[in-house]
Structure formats: structure tokens, C-alpha cells
Design an enzyme around this catalytic site. Structure first.
Site, PDB file in Angstrom:
ATOM      1  N   HIS A 176       0.895  -1.208  -0.125  1.00  0.00           N
ATOM      2  CA  HIS A 176       0.032   0.164   0.242  1.00  0.00           C
ATOM      3  C   HIS A 176       0.971   0.896  -0.230  1.00  0.00           C
ATOM      4  O   HIS A 176       0.757   2.211  -1.046  1.00  0.00           O
ATOM      5  CB  HIS A 176      -0.599   0.051   1.473  1.00  0.00           C
ATOM      6  CG  HIS A 176      -1.449   0.980   1.228  1.00  0.00           C
ATOM      7  ND1 HIS A 176      -2.468   1.845   0.778  1.00  0.00           N
ATOM      8  CD2 HIS A 176      -1.567   1.879   2.436  1.00  0.00           C
ATOM      9  CE1 HIS A 176      -3.374   2.765   0.960  1.00  0.00           C
ATOM     10  NE2 HIS A 176      -2.055   3.431   2.517  1.00  0.00           N
TER      11      HIS A 176
ATOM     12  N   ASP B 111       6.618  22.899 -25.535  1.00  0.00           N
ATOM     13  CA  ASP B 111       6.960  21.031 -25.324  1.00  0.00           C
ATOM     14  C   ASP B 111       7.674  21.207 -24.386  1.00  0.00           C
ATOM     15  O   ASP B 111       8.424  22.526 -24.194  1.00  0.00           O
ATOM     16  CB  ASP B 111       7.180  20.310 -26.476  1.00  0.00           C
ATOM     17  CG  ASP B 111       6.026  18.408 -26.049  1.00  0.00           C
ATOM     18  OD1 ASP B 111       6.095  18.331 -25.086  1.00  0.00           O
ATOM     19  OD2 ASP B 111       5.609  18.108 -26.747  1.00  0.00           O
TER      20      ASP B 111
ATOM     21  N   TRP C 180       7.155  -0.238   3.969  1.00  0.00           N
ATOM     22  CA  TRP C 180       7.320   0.834   2.433  1.00  0.00           C
ATOM     23  C   TRP C 180       8.869   1.210   2.940  1.00  0.00           C
ATOM     24  O   TRP C 180       9.683   1.364   2.082  1.00  0.00           O
ATOM     25  CB  TRP C 180       6.577   1.437   2.556  1.00  0.00           C
ATOM     26  CG  TRP C 180       6.967   3.005   3.375  1.00  0.00           C
ATOM     27  CD1 TRP C 180       6.533   3.503   4.298  1.00  0.00           C
ATOM     28  CD2 TRP C 180       7.278   4.131   2.226  1.00  0.00           C
ATOM     29  NE1 TRP C 180       6.667   4.436   4.158  1.00  0.00           N
ATOM     30  CE2 TRP C 180       7.380   5.517   3.076  1.00  0.00           C
ATOM     31  CE3 TRP C 180       8.184   4.218   1.097  1.00  0.00           C
ATOM     32  CZ2 TRP C 180       8.131   6.373   3.088  1.00  0.00           C
ATOM     33  CZ3 TRP C 180       9.121   5.701   1.017  1.00  0.00           C
ATOM     34  CH2 TRP C 180       8.979   6.555   1.733  1.00  0.00           C
TER      35      TRP C 180
ATOM     36  N   SER D 283      13.252   6.950 -13.897  1.00  0.00           N
ATOM     37  CA  SER D 283      11.847   7.703 -14.964  1.00  0.00           C
ATOM     38  C   SER D 283      12.055   8.643 -13.728  1.00  0.00           C
ATOM     39  O   SER D 283      11.587   9.716 -14.881  1.00  0.00           O
ATOM     40  CB  SER D 283      10.658   6.842 -14.185  1.00  0.00           C
ATOM     41  OG  SER D 283       9.580   7.595 -14.608  1.00  0.00           O
ATOM     42  N   SER D 284      11.892   8.573 -12.827  1.00  0.00           N
ATOM     43  CA  SER D 284      12.115   9.873 -12.147  1.00  0.00           C
ATOM     44  C   SER D 284      12.629  11.123 -12.489  1.00  0.00           C
ATOM     45  O   SER D 284      12.370  12.403 -12.407  1.00  0.00           O
ATOM     46  CB  SER D 284      12.623   9.950 -10.347  1.00  0.00           C
ATOM     47  OG  SER D 284      10.540   9.004 -10.140  1.00  0.00           O
TER      48      SER D 284
ATOM     49  N   HIS E 193      13.450  11.564   3.723  1.00  0.00           N
ATOM     50  CA  HIS E 193      13.399  12.840   3.902  1.00  0.00           C
ATOM     51  C   HIS E 193      12.696  14.129   3.095  1.00  0.00           C
ATOM     52  O   HIS E 193      11.313  14.514   2.556  1.00  0.00           O
ATOM     53  CB  HIS E 193      13.589  13.549   5.092  1.00  0.00           C
ATOM     54  CG  HIS E 193      12.816  14.928   5.708  1.00  0.00           C
ATOM     55  ND1 HIS E 193      11.794  14.456   6.246  1.00  0.00           N
ATOM     56  CD2 HIS E 193      12.479  15.895   5.265  1.00  0.00           C
ATOM     57  CE1 HIS E 193      10.688  15.222   6.440  1.00  0.00           C
ATOM     58  NE2 HIS E 193      11.153  16.454   6.069  1.00  0.00           N
TER      59      HIS E 193
ATOM     60  N   GLU F  70      12.069  13.330  -0.366  1.00  0.00           N
ATOM     61  CA  GLU F  70      11.261  12.739  -0.867  1.00  0.00           C
ATOM     62  C   GLU F  70       9.346  13.084  -0.179  1.00  0.00           C
ATOM     63  O   GLU F  70       8.462  13.234  -0.746  1.00  0.00           O
ATOM     64  CB  GLU F  70      11.311  11.009  -0.152  1.00  0.00           C
ATOM     65  CG  GLU F  70      10.265  10.304  -0.824  1.00  0.00           C
ATOM     66  CD  GLU F  70       9.396  10.180  -2.358  1.00  0.00           C
ATOM     67  OE1 GLU F  70      10.085  10.736  -3.180  1.00  0.00           O
ATOM     68  OE2 GLU F  70       8.469  10.099  -2.860  1.00  0.00           O
TER      69      GLU F  70
ATOM     70  N   TYR G 134       9.197  16.104   0.564  1.00  0.00           N
ATOM     71  CA  TYR G 134       9.004  17.601   0.498  1.00  0.00           C
ATOM     72  C   TYR G 134       8.270  17.072  -1.416  1.00  0.00           C
ATOM     73  O   TYR G 134       8.590  18.135  -1.676  1.00  0.00           O
ATOM     74  CB  TYR G 134       9.981  18.026   0.755  1.00  0.00           C
ATOM     75  CG  TYR G 134      10.059  18.102   1.881  1.00  0.00           C
ATOM     76  CD1 TYR G 134      10.369  17.146   2.626  1.00  0.00           C
ATOM     77  CD2 TYR G 134       8.998  19.157   3.333  1.00  0.00           C
ATOM     78  CE1 TYR G 134      10.690  17.427   4.477  1.00  0.00           C
ATOM     79  CE2 TYR G 134       8.631  19.267   3.815  1.00  0.00           C
ATOM     80  CZ  TYR G 134       9.200  18.759   4.989  1.00  0.00           C
ATOM     81  OH  TYR G 134       9.548  18.658   6.072  1.00  0.00           O
TER      82      TYR G 134
ATOM     83  N   SER H 207      -1.179  27.402  -4.835  1.00  0.00           N
ATOM     84  CA  SER H 207      -1.043  28.420  -4.996  1.00  0.00           C
ATOM     85  C   SER H 207      -1.399  28.883  -6.844  1.00  0.00           C
ATOM     86  O   SER H 207      -0.826  30.807  -6.920  1.00  0.00           O
ATOM     87  CB  SER H 207       1.269  29.070  -5.457  1.00  0.00           C
ATOM     88  OG  SER H 207       1.622  28.387  -3.623  1.00  0.00           O
TER      89      SER H 207
ATOM     90  N   HIS I  36      15.241  12.263  12.110  1.00  0.00           N
ATOM     91  CA  HIS I  36      14.069  12.460  12.956  1.00  0.00           C
ATOM     92  C   HIS I  36      13.341  11.227  12.918  1.00  0.00           C
ATOM     93  O   HIS I  36      12.526  11.245  13.359  1.00  0.00           O
ATOM     94  CB  HIS I  36      12.965  13.681  12.711  1.00  0.00           C
ATOM     95  CG  HIS I  36      12.623  14.068  11.648  1.00  0.00           C
ATOM     96  ND1 HIS I  36      12.569  15.539  10.682  1.00  0.00           N
ATOM     97  CD2 HIS I  36      11.981  13.372  10.599  1.00  0.00           C
ATOM     98  CE1 HIS I  36      12.107  15.454   9.447  1.00  0.00           C
ATOM     99  NE2 HIS I  36      11.663  14.246   9.633  1.00  0.00           N
ATOM    100  N   HIS I  37      13.360  10.221  11.682  1.00  0.00           N
ATOM    101  CA  HIS I  37      12.740   9.371  11.655  1.00  0.00           C
ATOM    102  C   HIS I  37      13.571   8.121  12.384  1.00  0.00           C
ATOM    103  O   HIS I  37      12.636   6.824  12.495  1.00  0.00           O
ATOM    104  CB  HIS I  37      12.461   8.838   9.923  1.00  0.00           C
ATOM    105  CG  HIS I  37      12.188  10.128   9.158  1.00  0.00           C
ATOM    106  ND1 HIS I  37      10.803  10.227   8.877  1.00  0.00           N
ATOM    107  CD2 HIS I  37      12.793  11.119   8.401  1.00  0.00           C
ATOM    108  CE1 HIS I  37      10.607  10.478   7.817  1.00  0.00           C
ATOM    109  NE2 HIS I  37      11.695  11.656   7.668  1.00  0.00           N
TER     110      HIS I  37
ATOM    111  N   THR J  64       6.991  26.722   5.940  1.00  0.00           N
ATOM    112  CA  THR J  64       5.711  26.060   5.838  1.00  0.00           C
ATOM    113  C   THR J  64       4.916  27.736   6.320  1.00  0.00           C
ATOM    114  O   THR J  64       3.678  27.148   5.962  1.00  0.00           O
ATOM    115  CB  THR J  64       5.553  25.149   6.335  1.00  0.00           C
ATOM    116  OG1 THR J  64       6.355  24.107   6.083  1.00  0.00           O
ATOM    117  CG2 THR J  64       4.426  23.922   5.855  1.00  0.00           C
TER     118      THR J  64
ATOM    119  N   LYS K 238       4.287  30.225   3.972  1.00  0.00           N
ATOM    120  CA  LYS K 238       3.369  29.616   2.873  1.00  0.00           C
ATOM    121  C   LYS K 238       1.866  30.040   3.353  1.00  0.00           C
ATOM    122  O   LYS K 238       1.279  30.242   3.023  1.00  0.00           O
ATOM    123  CB  LYS K 238       3.418  28.254   2.416  1.00  0.00           C
ATOM    124  CG  LYS K 238       5.210  28.415   1.552  1.00  0.00           C
ATOM    125  CD  LYS K 238       5.745  27.195   1.190  1.00  0.00           C
ATOM    126  CE  LYS K 238       4.571  26.891  -0.590  1.00  0.00           C
ATOM    127  NZ  LYS K 238       5.410  27.319  -1.161  1.00  0.00           N
TER     128      LYS K 238
ATOM    129  N   ARG L 198       2.125   0.534  15.191  1.00  0.00           N
ATOM    130  CA  ARG L 198       1.674   0.447  14.039  1.00  0.00           C
ATOM    131  C   ARG L 198       2.369  -0.774  13.827  1.00  0.00           C
ATOM    132  O   ARG L 198       3.605  -1.596  13.669  1.00  0.00           O
ATOM    133  CB  ARG L 198       2.338   1.767  13.225  1.00  0.00           C
ATOM    134  CG  ARG L 198       3.556   1.655  12.369  1.00  0.00           C
ATOM    135  CD  ARG L 198       4.752   2.926  12.193  1.00  0.00           C
ATOM    136  NE  ARG L 198       3.975   3.349  10.527  1.00  0.00           N
ATOM    137  CZ  ARG L 198       4.585   3.969  10.347  1.00  0.00           C
ATOM    138  NH1 ARG L 198       5.762   4.252  10.164  1.00  0.00           N
ATOM    139  NH2 ARG L 198       4.559   4.308   8.737  1.00  0.00           N
TER     140      ARG L 198
END
Lengths: 379, 530
Positions: free
Chosen positions: B79, B108, B144, B171-172, B255, B257, B259, B270, B304-305, B330, B333, B452
């Protein structure tokens, strides 16, 4: 759907939830150590600050949504860019953050200070149980494994669930009240994590490394926690139960355990009768083996081998003892494995193996395994 | 259609506009490729959603009723992988493809064939992930995050996932190179970077993040592969390695990722807010600097993870301070969006509902992130349902709601048809309500002590789990409505024709200079931007 009906619907859902949930817990568990108390209060402070900001920000937003609608005739006032405002709403949050980080820093320093403990206990995470070794202090030398005690019948809904469903073990970790306990954490296979919410302690148990944490329980009682790092299929089934006893009760417990230890050591050397092995073997099998091989011994196809008519179970006992002690890789898929069970006692292993050799129609030639056989195989 | 008569100097779109399936396989057109990415992402969203329904079905009541524990771990792992790499990221790339060229006045993307290849790698990778369920041992069940050394125990499904991650990473990276080159080199005359709309800005910054961190993920999973099969011990202490090193490498990717998964969403918001407030974005340059600050800060907060691995005090304090700092840009924004709405002339068509909903719920996710950043509190909440609540608030109520908002906003431009406004509002309100019913109680579950990645739980967690499961089923069903709305406007071609600009306050080039739908090749002559 008109706004009024939407509000009624949302209110209805909220009301239903409130009734259902009057008994549910909404906050951290009541703290019984100084660190847990600090954490509890720190969280309340953080939550309070966030709630104030939340109310402030969304009052503005909802007011704007209400008052600045085109449908009530409000015309756009196209102002934009204002350096002063940008600076203010950068600096003010920064100051609020310092206000949050400052009290937190003190607690960090405190929770990492494991020096001068009264008692040192090592907890080892295994797939899927905890082993405890009392290393230093009163109770030194005691050693046991604590496995989930909730019966499979409760898990599969064949029996009603008991009060401490999934939070009970066959042996509890026992510590004295008011003493600083330093926990050493490690693991035997993959990463686990030792967590007791009421103590405010969570420390990852990493294979090949030793980490530490500490707590000082201020209140007698029974406190329950769970493994807090995904460690395979039974990650949710390896809880932690800690009994905090008064000094006298703890001393009594220690001497009782020491007597049991020497009896068990004697047990390792004594020769058991088949009937005794079968009785304790069934218990040991249910507690440690049935979770994979099933209470019926039939296993699960393509996942856990059946023990009924199994070559290992019917063959020479040395092979089965070795397999149980050291585990085995790659039965069904290259990287699957039966975890080694060396943490269990000689008696439990011998009894469980004996049980498998004499049940479900199995009639092995070598049908009795003594604890001494297991002890010898460990060398 | 004759290759001999092809005249590449004059692109007459009807002369050699291929048709049928070969059109889609060989296309180098940013609009086609954007469409392909969006349909792919929608399909993966449904598959990932199905897995979530499986998770919540098991967690509806205490006890094991539906799946065995190993399969449950496969459900949670896949998932996560499918939603992150198959749904959210490709959706934003789909937006990038459709919108970036039009919004900067370019004909293009810079590299058409690279663009095609970037897309077509993805269905192949997705198939590897789906097939992994059916190999011996099933899909990987390591979460994951794929922590070592648990990953060493997984079956061949783990290797398929590693292969898929490599392909999606490639790809990315290729897509990001394309986006950066396009934005830096192909803006219309007069469009300086500081006159470029926010959505391309957020993608410019996101593309740099992707190029920086996808190779790091590739490193982590390759080391996992060699530990599994080639006798290395990167993460095996017995061989001199360190399981925690995996976590450092993974989260150095992980991390940034997250963002990567939100900055394009900020860009979409925006665009929507000024359009429906009929006012310019309040602080354009602040918004650019805030986005860049978030991106830069994202590189120094990864641990922090890992607050419970046993880090020394200096490490814990550094990562705590750096993490709470991200709240500053943040917050800037959020304040800017509110200042944009303030004293505007607001209407609340579906895109604006999503944007306002986003600000409300994403901010809540931001608050729980701030709480988690505080080390002592994180000790209690790490690996509990509080974390699950936090990241679903920022990823679902954040990224996904922004994606929905963007689709409703731009669908009239892409298809030339208005979506059904009444159904769109239903989709929004149903999603908003069921989302909160599902995930709000999870904060309480985490605080109360529920870990979890567990298929079963103690009795004190039963009530809120039941509520969350009901919410999840409702949320899932509500997304079927979304697909009906999209099909209605696209495949069934129902609904009024959209004008060039149905949104009174929208002022970017695709609205002011192009019809709805735009020509297959737009801005072949760049517009002059004043």
C-alpha cells in the site's frame, strides 16, 4: 445539499462518535516515571501552543471565507507584497519554536543519562519474544524468556478475549519500585524495539549492537508495552509486561527465582519420564511452536512445514535438536527461515521435541529427548 | 501517412498525428504524456486503495479474521510503495507535463523521447510490484521503508520490489532532467524566473530534490540486494556492517522524498487560491524563497525518523532543532495563502473547495509533525498510529487533495469540457468527512499506545479502530465518484463545453492565451510576456 443539512449531518456524526468513545483513551498513558511525566507535560504544552495557533489561523480563514465572498458582493482589494508582514510572520514563529525546543532540550538530556543505575537488565529482542538477563544489581544472574501468553483460540475468535488480550506474557519482567533501572537493548535477528508507554521508554533493539535506556518506576503495579519496530509476521504479538514491586516483594521474588533456576539446572541433568516430558512439552509447543506449525502440527502449506510424518521429526533426534537450536533457512523460499530457538531452556526444547515425536500419529524411534541431550548439543 | 513526405519544418497536426495505440506508445507530446501519467496514477491509486481496504478490513475488530499476519505485512508494505511511487509521484509528473510548457509559453518539454521513455518505464515497474504478490513468499512485507536486516529474510518479492524501485527512480531522474532543462531554457521571452508562475517554480525545485536523492535510494536498495544474495554485510553486524546505516541512507532519501511529494501540491494551491480570490498571490517572492528553504532544510533533518535508534544527545538535539525550523517557511506559505484570500472576492467552485480544505487539513498534519519533531514526545509516538495519522494528513489531505484540486481546476482546459460541478462538490465533502473520520482517531490510538504495522491490537484500541475502518470504507467508496466524474468529462464527453477561461480570476498563460482544449502543439510561436 444545503449548508444547513451538511452541518446537521456533520453534527450527527460527531455526536455518535462522542458517545461511542467516552471510554476510549485520548492522551498518553498515565506516567509512572519522572521522564514519562516530563513527556506528558511537554506534549500538553506542544498541543496547547498548536491549538492556540490553530484557532488563530482558522478563525482568520473562516472569517475570510464568510465575509469576503463574491456572492455577498465583496469586491477584491488587490493588495500584495509587504516585506514587513513577511518578516514578522517569519520571526514570530521562529521565537515560538525556541519556546518549544527549550523545555524539550532539558528532557532529552535527562532521558539519555543512564549513569549510576541501581539495576542493569539486558533485554534481547527475538522473532518473536523478549529475553531478559539481569546483569548487575539485586537479581543478577536471573535469565528468562517472555512469550505472548494470549491463546491462539482468543486471537482466532474461538474463545472470548481476556482483559489483557495481546498484552500478557508467560513471564513478566520484575523490577523494584523507586530504583533506577538501566535497560540494555539488543536483538538476536532483526531490529525490534522495547517500549513501555507508562515508563516513557522506547529504545530500538538492534542486532549486533547494544543500546541503553533507563527508567525509575515510582509506583508499584503492572505496566504493559509492545514491540515498536516491524520485525516480521508476529511483530504485533511480542508484548512486554513489567511488574514493579516494593523492595521486600522484589527481594522475595529474586530468591524464589534463584531457587527455580537451580531446580531447572538440576532439571537439565535429571532424566525425565516420557509422561512428564509430554505434559510440559505440550505447553512448550503451544507457547513457542504452534504459532507457525499450528496446534495441530499441520503447519501451513508453502509457509510452515507440517510436523506430521516429517522426516526431521521421525529421524535421529540429534538432527531435530540441532535444527531447533540453530534454525533453518530456505525451506519454501530462498530467504524464508525458521528462527533459532536457542533462547529457550534445555527443558522446554527437549519437552517440545519429545511432544512432536509422540503426537499426531508420529511414532519416532528416538522418541524421548532429555534436557541433557539439548545441553550437550549447544556446545 | 507517408514518411517520405514528412516535413518537420511545418508541424501540421493533422498530417502526421498518429492514431490508435501506437499514438500513445510513441508519443513525444507533453499533453499526451501528461494524460498517460495521470491515468497511470489513477489506476495505481485504485490498486493502492484496494490494499488499504484490505488493511482496514482486518483492523475493523480485534482478532485475526481476514488475513494471516505475513500477508497483512505485505498489504501495508505494498500500500505504501504503490501509493508513494505509483500514485502520488506520477500524478505530480502528469501535472508537470501538462502544465509546465503551457505555463511558461513553451511548445513542449525539452526532450520528447526522454519524456516518453520516462513514462513507459512506470507501467513495467508497476507490473513488477503487482506480480510480486504472486511469487513464492508473496510481496515483501518489510514496510515501505524496507529496513535491514528484516529485508534479508524476505522472499523473491523483495527483489522484484528492488528492481521496480530502480526503474521508478530512473524514470524520476530522467523526468527531472527534462523539467529543469525545459524551465531553465524554454521560457517565453520576457518571462524571467521571478515572473514565472508558482507551479513551475515548485516543480523546478522538486526536480533538483529528485536528482539529488533518487540515487541515494538506489544505493540503499542495491546494498540490500547484495546483502541478500551476494554475501555482503553492509547492514549485517556479524559481518562488520550496521543495520542503522541503512536507516541513515534510506531517510537521507526519504525525507526529501516527502517534500518531493508536497511541493508540487503547494504549487497547485498557489495557482488555485489567487484564481478564486480574484487577487494576485500575496507574497510571490516570499513564496519562492519559502519553497527553496523547505527544500534545502529537507536535506538536514532525516534522522528525525530515527530518534529511537540510540543516537547521542548531540545528534538528537541537532535533528530536533533543524526539524522544527521547517515550520517557519511552511508557516510563511500558509500565511501567504490566507493573505491572498483576505479581502478577495471569493467563490467556492470545486477546485477552491479542495484548496481551502487542503490548507485546513494539511496544517493539522503540519502541527502533528511539529509535535513529533520534539524528541521526548517522539519517544512515545514513534512507530505508533500517531505517525500513521500524521503522514496521512500531509499526504492524503495534503498531496492528494492538492492533486484533486488541480484536476478539477485544469480538467476544463485539458478536455474542453466542464466537469459536473454538483458531483465535484459531493466528492469533496464526502472525501473531507470520511478522511477525517478515518485518520483523526488514529492520533488518539497512537497516544494511547497502539503500535503501527500490526494486524491485531489490544481491546482498549477497538473502538477507534472500528471508527477508522468505517471512515476508510467511506473514503474509498467516495473515490469511485471521482472516477465517474473524470470519465464523464473525458471518455463519455458529457458536460458543457468549457470556454478558454472558465475561472474569472485565473491569469496564467494557459488560461489567457490558449483555447480549451489547447491545440496538440501549443505555443509553437512563443507569446510575448510583459
Amino acid at each position: 445539499m444545503r449548508l444547513k443539512s451538511k452541518l446537521v449531518a456533520a453534527g450527527g456524526i460527531a455526536a455518535a462518535m462522542c458517545c461511542e468513545l467516552a471510554t476510549a483513551q485520548h492522551n498518553l498513558q498515565p506516567p509512572v516515571t519522572p521522564i514519562a511525566r516530563d513527556i506528558y507535560e511537554l506534549h500538553l504544552l506542544m498541543l496547547g501552543i498548536c491549538a492556540v495557533i490553530f484557532v488563530g489561523v482558522f478563525t482568520v480563514m473562516f472569517y475570510s471565507i464568510y465575509a469576503h465572498r463574491k456572492s455577498v458582493g465583496h469586491k477584491a482589494v488587490p493588495f500584495h507584497e509587504n516585506t514587513t508582514v513577511e518578516v514578522v510572520w517569519t520571526i514570530v514563529p521562529f521565537i515560538i519554536l525556541i519556546g518549544m525546543a527549550w523545555p524539550a532540550t532539558k528532557v532529552v538530556l535527562s532521558l539519555k543519562d543512564t549513569a549510576n543505575p541501581d539495576l542493569t537488565i539486558k533485554a534481547t529482542g527475538y522473532q518473536w519474544k523478549w529475553g531478559y538477563d539481569y546483569l548487575k544489581g539485586e537479581g543478577e544472574g536471573l535469565s528468562f524468556v517472555a512469550t505472548l501468553a494470549t491463546p491462539l483460540d482468543q486471537i482466532y475468535g474461538r474463545e472470548p478475549k481476556a482483559e489483557h488480550y495481546l498484552l500478557e506474557t508467560d513471564q513478566h519482567l520484575v523490577v523494584p519500585v523507586g530504583k533506577k533501572v538501566r535497560m540494555l537493548l539488543t536483538a538476536g535477528d532483526v531490529i525490534h524495539s522495547w517500549w513501555v508507554p507508562a515508563f516513557g521508554v522506547k529504545q530500538d533493539a538492534i542486532p549486533g549492537f547494544v543500546r541503553d535506556a533507563w527508567f525509575k518506576a515510582e509506583k508499584e503495579g503492572v505496566y504493559r508495552g509492545q514491540c515498536a519496530e516491524l520485525c516480521g509476521k508476529d511483530h504485533g504479538f511480542m508484548p512486554i509486561v513489567v511488574d514493579v514491586l516494593s523492595a521486600e516483594q522484589y527481594t522475595a521474588w529474586v530468591s524464589e527465582q534463584k531457587k527455580k533456576l537451580s531446580a531447572a539446572a538440576g532439571d537439565s541433568n535429571k532424566t525425565w519420564a516420557l509422561a512428564e516430558l509430554m505434559e510440559s512439552g505440550q505447553k512448550a509447543f503451544q507457547a513457542n511452536c504452534a504459532v507457525c506449525h499450528q496446534p495441530t502440527g499441520a503447519g501451513i502449506p508453502n509457509a510452515f512445514p507440517s510436523l506430521i510424518g516429517s522426516k526431521v521429526v521421525l529421524g535421529p533426534k540429534a538432527d531435530q535438536i540441532s535444527l531447533v537450536l540453530h534454525g533453518r533457512k530456505g525451506v519454501f523460499t530462498p530467504n524464508s527461515q525458521m528462527p533459532p530457538q536457542a533462547a529457550l531452556s534445555d527443558t522446554d526444547i527437549a519437552a517440545a521435541i519429545t511432544y512432536t515425536r509422540n503426537t499426531w500419529g508420529n511414532k519416532a524411534q528416538d522418541n524421548v529427548v532429555q534436557p541433557a541431550d539439548v545441553k550437550a548439543a549447544r556446545k | 501517412m507517408s514518411a517520405v513526405l514528412d516535413d518537420h519544418a511545418h508541424h501540421d497536426e493533422h498530417a502526421h498525428h498518429p492514431s490508435g495505440i501506437m499514438r500513445w506508445i510513441r508519443t513525444t507530446n507533453h499533453k499526451d504524456i501528461g494524460t498517460l501519467y495521470l491515468w497511470f496514477s489513477g489506476t495505481m491509486f485504485l490498486i493502492g486503495g484496494l490494499l488499504a481496504m484490505g488493511i482496514r478490513a482486518e483492523l475493523f475488530k480485534p482478532g485475526l479474521q481476514v488475513w494471516n499476519p505475513e500477508f497483512f505485512n505485505q498489504l501495508t508494505t505494498m500500500h505504501g510503495l504503490i501509493m508513494v511511487f505509483g500514485a502520488i509521484m506520477p500524478a505530480f509528473v502528469g501535472f508537470a507535463n501538462w502544465q509546465v510548457p503551457m505555463m511558461i509559453g513553451a511548445p513542449d518539454m525539452a526532450f520528447g523521447r526522454l519524456n516518453n521513455w520516462s513514462f513507459w518505464l512506470l507501467p513495467f515497474a508497476a507490473m513488477l510490484l503487482v506480480i510480486s504478490f504472486f511469487v513464492p513468499g508473496g510481496a515483501t512485507g518489510a514496510g515501505w521503508t524496507l529496513y535491514a536486516p528484516l529485508t534479508v529474510q524476505m522472499g523473491p518479492g523483495m527483489d522484484l520490489a528492488i528492481f521496480a524501485l530502480h526503474i521508478m527512480g530512473a524514470s524520476s531522474i530522467m523526468g527531472s532532467i527534462n523539467i529543469i532543462t525545459t524551465i531553465l531554457n524554454m521560457r517565453a521571452p520576457g518571462m524571467t524566473l521571478m515572473r514565472m508562475p508558482m507551479f513551475p517554480w515548485t516543480w523546478l525545485i522538486t526536480a533538483y530534490l529528485l536528482i539529488a536523492v533518487m540515487p541515494v535510494l538506489a544505493g540503499a536498495v542495491t546494498m540490500t540486494l547484495t546483502d541478500r544474495h551476494f554475501g555482503t554485510s553492509f547492514f549485517n553486524a556479524a559481518g562488520g556492517g550496521d543495520p542503522v546505516m541503512y536507516q541513515h541512507i534510506f531517510w537521507f532519501f526519504g525525507h526529501p522524498e516527502v517534500y518531493i511529494m508536497i511541493l508540487p501540491g503547494f504549487g497547485i494551491i498557489s495557482q488555485i487560491i489567487p484564481a478564486f480570490a480574484r487577487k494576485p498571490l500575496f507574497g510571490y517572492s516570499s513564496m519562492v524563497y519559502a519553497t527553496a528553504s523547505i527544500a534545502i532544510l529537507s536535506f538536514i533533518v532525516w534522522a528525525h525518523h530515527m530518534f529511537t535508534v540510540g543516537m547521542p544527545v548531540a545528534g538528537l538535539l541537532f535533528f530536533m532543532y533543524a526539524t522544527v525550523l521547517i515550520a517557519v517557511p511552511t508557516g510563511v506559505k500558509v500565511f501567504n495563502w490566507l493573505a491572498t484570500m483576505w479581502r478577495g472576492s471569493l467563490t467556492f467552485e470545486t477546485p477552491m473547495l479542495w484548496a481551502c480544505g487542503f490548507i485546513f487539513v494539511f496544517t493539522m498534519g503540519g502541527f502533528t509533525g511539529l509535535i513529533l519533531a520534539i524528541v521526548p514526545v517522539d519517544i512515545q509516538l514513534q512507530d505508533t498510529y500517531y505517525v500513521v495519522a500524521h503522514f496521512h494528513y500531509v499526504l492524503v489531505a495534503g498531496s492528494l487533495f492538492a492533486i484533486f484540486g488541480g484536476i478539477y481546476f485544469w480538467l476544463p482546459k485539458w478536455t474542453g469540457r466542464m466537469y459536473d460541478e454538483k458531483l465535484g462538490k459531493w466528492h469533496f465533502w464526502l472525501s473531507m468527512i470520511f478522511f477525517n473520520v478515518t485518520f483523526f482517531p488514529m492520533h488518539f490510538l497512537g497516544l494511547a499506545g497502539m503500535p503501527r504495522r500490526v494486524p491485531d491490537y489490544a481491546l482498549q484500541f477497538a473502538d477507534y479502530n472500528m471508527v477508522a475502518s468505517i471512515g476508510a470504507f467511506g473514503f474509498g467508496l467516495s473515490q469511485l465518484l471521482f472516477f465517474y466524474i473524470v470519465l464523464k468529462a473525458t471518455v463519455f464527453a458529457q458536460g458543457e463545453k468549457a470556454p478558454a477561461n472558465p475561472w474569472e480570476g485565473a491569469e496564467t498563460l494557459e488560461w489567457t492565451h490558449l483555447p480549451s482544449p489547447p491545440p496538440y502543439h501549443s505555443f509553437e510561436t512563443p507569446p510575448q510576456v510583459r
